[in-house]
Design an enzyme around this catalytic site. Structure first.
Site, short mmCIF file in Angstrom:
data_model
loop_
_atom_site.label_atom_id
_atom_site.label_comp_id
_atom_site.label_asym_id
_atom_site.label_seq_id
_atom_site.Cartn_x
_atom_site.Cartn_y
_atom_site.Cartn_z
N GLU A 265 -4.61 7.88 7.41
CA GLU A 265 -5.50 6.95 6.72
C GLU A 265 -5.82 5.77 7.64
OE1 GLU A 265 -4.04 5.57 2.95
OE2 GLU A 265 -5.84 4.39 2.52
N GLU B 270 2.13 1.82 -3.41
CA GLU B 270 1.06 2.33 -4.27
C GLU B 270 0.93 3.85 -4.13
OE1 GLU B 270 -3.11 1.78 -2.95
OE2 GLU B 270 -2.88 3.79 -3.79
N HIS B 271 1.02 4.34 -2.91
CA HIS B 271 0.96 5.79 -2.69
C HIS B 271 2.12 6.50 -3.37
CE1 HIS B 271 -1.87 7.04 0.77
NE2 HIS B 271 -2.32 5.91 0.29
N HIS C 16 0.82 -1.20 0.00
CA HIS C 16 0.00 0.00 0.00
C HIS C 16 0.86 1.26 0.00
CE1 HIS C 16 -2.19 3.14 2.43
NE2 HIS C 16 -3.04 2.95 1.45
#
Lengths: 428, 416
Positions: free
Chosen positions: B133, B60-61, B57
């Site tokens: 997040e 991905e950012h 993740h």
């Protein structure tokens, strides 16, 4: 490129059909919207109505029977809805169903619209009134739904801001109505409300699919043949308050949250002749996308928020900025927001930012034109806001919005109310 | 076969594999301004490599940042595209929908995903954002419930660990971790590109081959250990939160619906609909009895070599609901599903598939996922039409038992 021109037919005074003939989809959709004034006395009754109506009709007196009829139509769906647009509460049904080109059932439009008509006009009644078990279950569900709103902290915070900022205005009434009225929904009051709504609500019907307008008109006229003809179906107005009535107030509330929720509400000024393309571009520029000023500044540059955005209600003439923050950094977050708004008002944004916002707005509007739910939602908004342009036309106008247009649209922005939802402060 | 016609659906789909191993699926749709593209990679939260939890993740950012200082998301959004990415437990997807400049956006998509660029500064800068997040998801009762169930069902499979990682694990992330992760998992043979809308296949293939590494590549080894299907690891998960009403989620593991067994996914979906969709006798009994409300739902998921069904919602009576669900499943399995009812459920499933085909995003996503998993998304309709009543009854009889189930609950924290 397909140029989709909606055809507008008046089925009877205050009952209008907008049809978009479009053969690109594998499905068709019909929505029937009853537009009523948002009012705390009727909001909870109105929001129960579509759900009670969905429980059964005279011909299909319970869910099992109704669902069997829908499943037989290849999984056609007829979903009740309650929407809030400006100071209108809009209740009704949205149906989507497979296109006859793909299934053996060729009369699917007629059968689905007939069912919709029955849901609205021929529900399951007992002694001329709604069934007590239906009303009580749906009342309990409504109460549970209203109570559950607090579970989604982000959604809850937005609702609280609106309630506080617009206390005393119709807009302050929540979409589903308030708990105290929801608890009192009864067979008698709901049945009366149903009769009133059928007589007085402005009715907007939308169709998109492969059928020609004449077929759609015939199907709907047949389905709604017992709808009362009435000369009192007016479109409810939304009162715009151009300026805050007092200096901005800050409300802080406590809840169990890992992430504090900050909401800032603004009035936009007078909305007599709103420049819709300029307003859309302004919102995109400020906080409407991942290249907006708020996103790039508060998230990417300063790490003040993971989620930050702005949204407009162009009917009501207000703007809302939302951010999930660390409560300790509230002063920095508020300062960053103030700076962003001031910059947009002062024309302190680059040509690149402006072009990006224009492209973003145009892209969204072109996408609307390629989607049935998008076209349906757009059509209702267009009716309520008096917009004549089709989505593609608005898209083209958005590409022409200038720096001056944005500054003009932003000139009236004034902060009205601030709301912060946070963990109980340790030193409280 | 490079070109397949699905006459019943009015679709023609092109399947290509480049010399470097990248798969490309093109679904032309005439008459639309919009176009959708997905670039999906065969790795997700369950794939650790040697990096801390949350690497997939985090990567991905950061992948959107390009060496010249540009951000690919900004570039695409400035052209009016709606671009985004997500990391699931077993796949990571980068995608966009646009109504103009499709090929420019496609080129940007292919470039940035294949151009890893991470610095100490940019990695440090991302940590508070992802921490935010994580905090946001920690506030979501449904997310807590879901991971509570996974932790009860699975002993070892990494699907039970949060895709985002924890604040502790992501604080240890370094650029070296991200480079190594990208090198291991982001190989062309481990990726698939799907395009819905534009029909210029040659131009798509040309862009794809120019912007992905040349030379043959192999997909990485991915394995998550054995997991017992017959029993959950633990029977229960409990937590208390400040919410308005208690919620529950019950789950049962099934045989994995992968490889030759992907049909199981459709059988399971149909079985769950037959048992407890809104048109079922069970649903009416539970709803009319005040035991469930509109939040009641069910699902079937396949990821990281495992599959499981789940059902749940908001209710004060979850034990009774669970009891009734299993009892009804066994009754249908033994006494039979009425034939006309079964056919109606199947018709409804057909309608759902047709509806789903209208969404460009949905088609691009499913074409990508099915490509990675090795089955044909566009064969769903014919497969559905071939599923028998007996298959569904067997599924219900085999899997829907209390012995196989775990239940997660979040109860209401009483005000102090």
């Amino acid at each position: 490129m397909i140029k989709l021109r909606p055809e507008i037919t008046v089925l009877s005074p205050g009952v209008t059909l907008t049809s978009v003939r479009d053969e690109r989809f594998k499905t068709g959709c019909v929505s029937i919207s009853l537009i009523t004034p948002l009012d705390k006395k009727t909001a909870a009754l109105n929001s129960s109505l579509p759900f009670v109506l969905s429980r059964g009709t005279a011909r299909h007196p319970d869910t099992e029977s109704l669902e069997a009829a829908l499943d037989d139509l290849y999984g056609a769906r007829i979903e009740p809805f309650v929407r809030k647009r400006g100071e209108c509460q809009i209740i009704g049904f949205y149906a989507d169903f497979a296109d006859p080109a793909f299934i053996p059932e060729k009369r699917i439009l007629e059968k689905v619209t007939a069912l919709m008509g029955e849901l609205l006009l021929a529900p399951a009644l007992y002694s001329g009134r709604f069934r007590r078990d239906f009303v009580e279950t749906e009342r309990d569900n409504l109460v549970a739904d209203i109570r559950a709103e607090i579970n989604d902290r982000r959604f809850w915070a937005t609702g609280r801001l609106i309630e506080l900022m617009c206390a005393g205005e119709a807009y302050g009434v929540p979409r589903l109505g308030r708990l105290r009225e929801a608890e009192k929904v009864s067979v008698a009051t709901l049945t009366n409300r149903w009769h009133e709504v059928l007589r007085c609500a402005r009715i907007e019907i939308f169709y998109c699919g492969s059928a020609p307008v004449s077929q759609v008109e015939r199907a709907l006229k047949a389905a709604l043949s017992t709808l009362p003809v009435s000369r009192t179906r007016g479109t409810p107005m939304t009162a715009v308050i151009p300026e805050p009535k007092r200096l901005p107030r800050l409300f802080i509330e406590a809840a169990e949250v890992h992430e504090a929720q900050l909401r800032v509400g603004y009035r936009l000024g007078g909305m007599e002749k709103p420049d819709h393309p300029a307003l859309l571009v302004l919102n995109s520029l400020l906080g409407g996308s991942s290249t907006s000023r708020l996103f790039l500044d508060m998230r990417e540059k300063r790490g003040l928020a993971y989620s930050v955005s702005s949204q407009l209600d162009r009917q009501k003439g207000i703007m809302l900025i939302a951010a999930g923050i660390d409560a300790e950094r509230y002063p920095d977050a508020m300062a960053a927001i103030d700076e962003a708004v001031a910059d947009i008002q002062g024309g302190q944004f680059t040509d690149e930012e402006l072009e990006g916002a224009r492209q973003s707005v145009a892209g969204s509007l072109y996408t609307v034109a390629d989607s049935q739910p998008g076209l349906e939602s757009f059509a209702i908004g267009a009716t309520l806001m008096g917009i004549d342009e089709a989505p593609e036309e608005l898209a083209q106008l958005s590409l022409l919005v200038t720096r001056e247009d944005v500054m003009d649209a932003a000139a009236g922005i004034k902060k009205d109310t601030v709301y912060l939802l946070r963990e109980e402060a340790q030193d409280a | 076969m490079p070109k397949r016609e699905y006459a019943r659906l009015g679709e023609t789909v092109y399947y290509d594999t480049l010399p470097n191993g990248l798969r490309v699926v093109t679904v032309p749709r005439a008459g639309f301004r919009k176009a959708a593209a997905y670039l999906m990679v065969g790795c997700g939260g369950v794939d650790r490599g040697d990096a801390p939890l949350g690497a997939a993740h985090f990567l991905e950012h950061k992948l959107f940042e390009m060496p010249e200082g540009e951000n690919a998301l900004t570039v695409m959004t400035r052209r009016g595209a709606n671009a985004n990415a997500f990391t699931a437990s077993d796949v990571t997807a980068y995608h966009f929908i646009s109504t103009s400049d499709f090929f420019e956006n496609l080129e940007t998509l292919l470039s940035f995903v294949n151009t890893p660029y991470f610095t100490d500064e940019s990695v440090e800068r991302e940590k508070p954002i992802i921490a935010r997040e994580i905090a946001m998801t920690d506030d979501e009762p449904d997310t807590a419930l879901y991971y509570g169930l996974l932790g009860a069902l699975f002993k070892k499979n990494p699907i039970r660990d949060p895709v985002l990682g924890t604040v502790g694990t992501i604080s240890a992330m370094t650029p070296a971790d991200l480079y190594a992760y990208h090198k291991k998992f982001y190989t062309p043979a481990n990726m698939i590109l799907t395009v819905v809308g534009p029909g210029e296949r040659d131009r798509i293939l040309d862009l794809a081959s120019r912007h992905t590494p040349s030379g043959p590549s192999l997909p990485p080894e991915r394995g998550y250990g054995e997991e017992s299907v017959e029993r959950p690891y633990r029977k229960t998960f409990r937590e208390r939160r400040d919410i308005s009403a208690p919620i529950f989620l019950t789950g049962v593991k099934t045989a994995p619906a992968v490889g030759a067994n992907t049909r199981l996914e459709l059988v399971a979906a149909l079985a769950l609909n037959v048992l407890m969709s809104e048109g079922s006798p069970l649903w009416s009994e539970l709803y009319d009895g005040g035991l469930i409300n509109d939040t009641f739902s069910f699902d079937y998921e396949t990821s990281a070599g495992v599959s499981f069904l789940s059902f749940g919602g908001e209710t004060e009576h979850s034990d009774r609901v669970v009891e009734r669900v299993f009892a009804e499943a066994q009754r249908l399995s033994k006494n039979g599903i009425p034939a006309d009812y079964f056919e109606r459920c199947r018709k409804a499933a057909v309608g759902d598939e047709l509806r789903a085909l209208d969404s460009f995003d949905n088609v691009a996503y499913n074409a990508a996922l099915s490509g990675l998993y090795g089955y044909d998304y566009f064969d769903t309709l014919p497969t559905l039409l071939g599923i028998t009543r007996e298959e569904v009854m067997d599924f219900l009889g085999e899997y829907m038992t209390a012995e196989r189930a775990a239940t997660a609950k979040i109860l209401v924290k009483e005000a102090v």
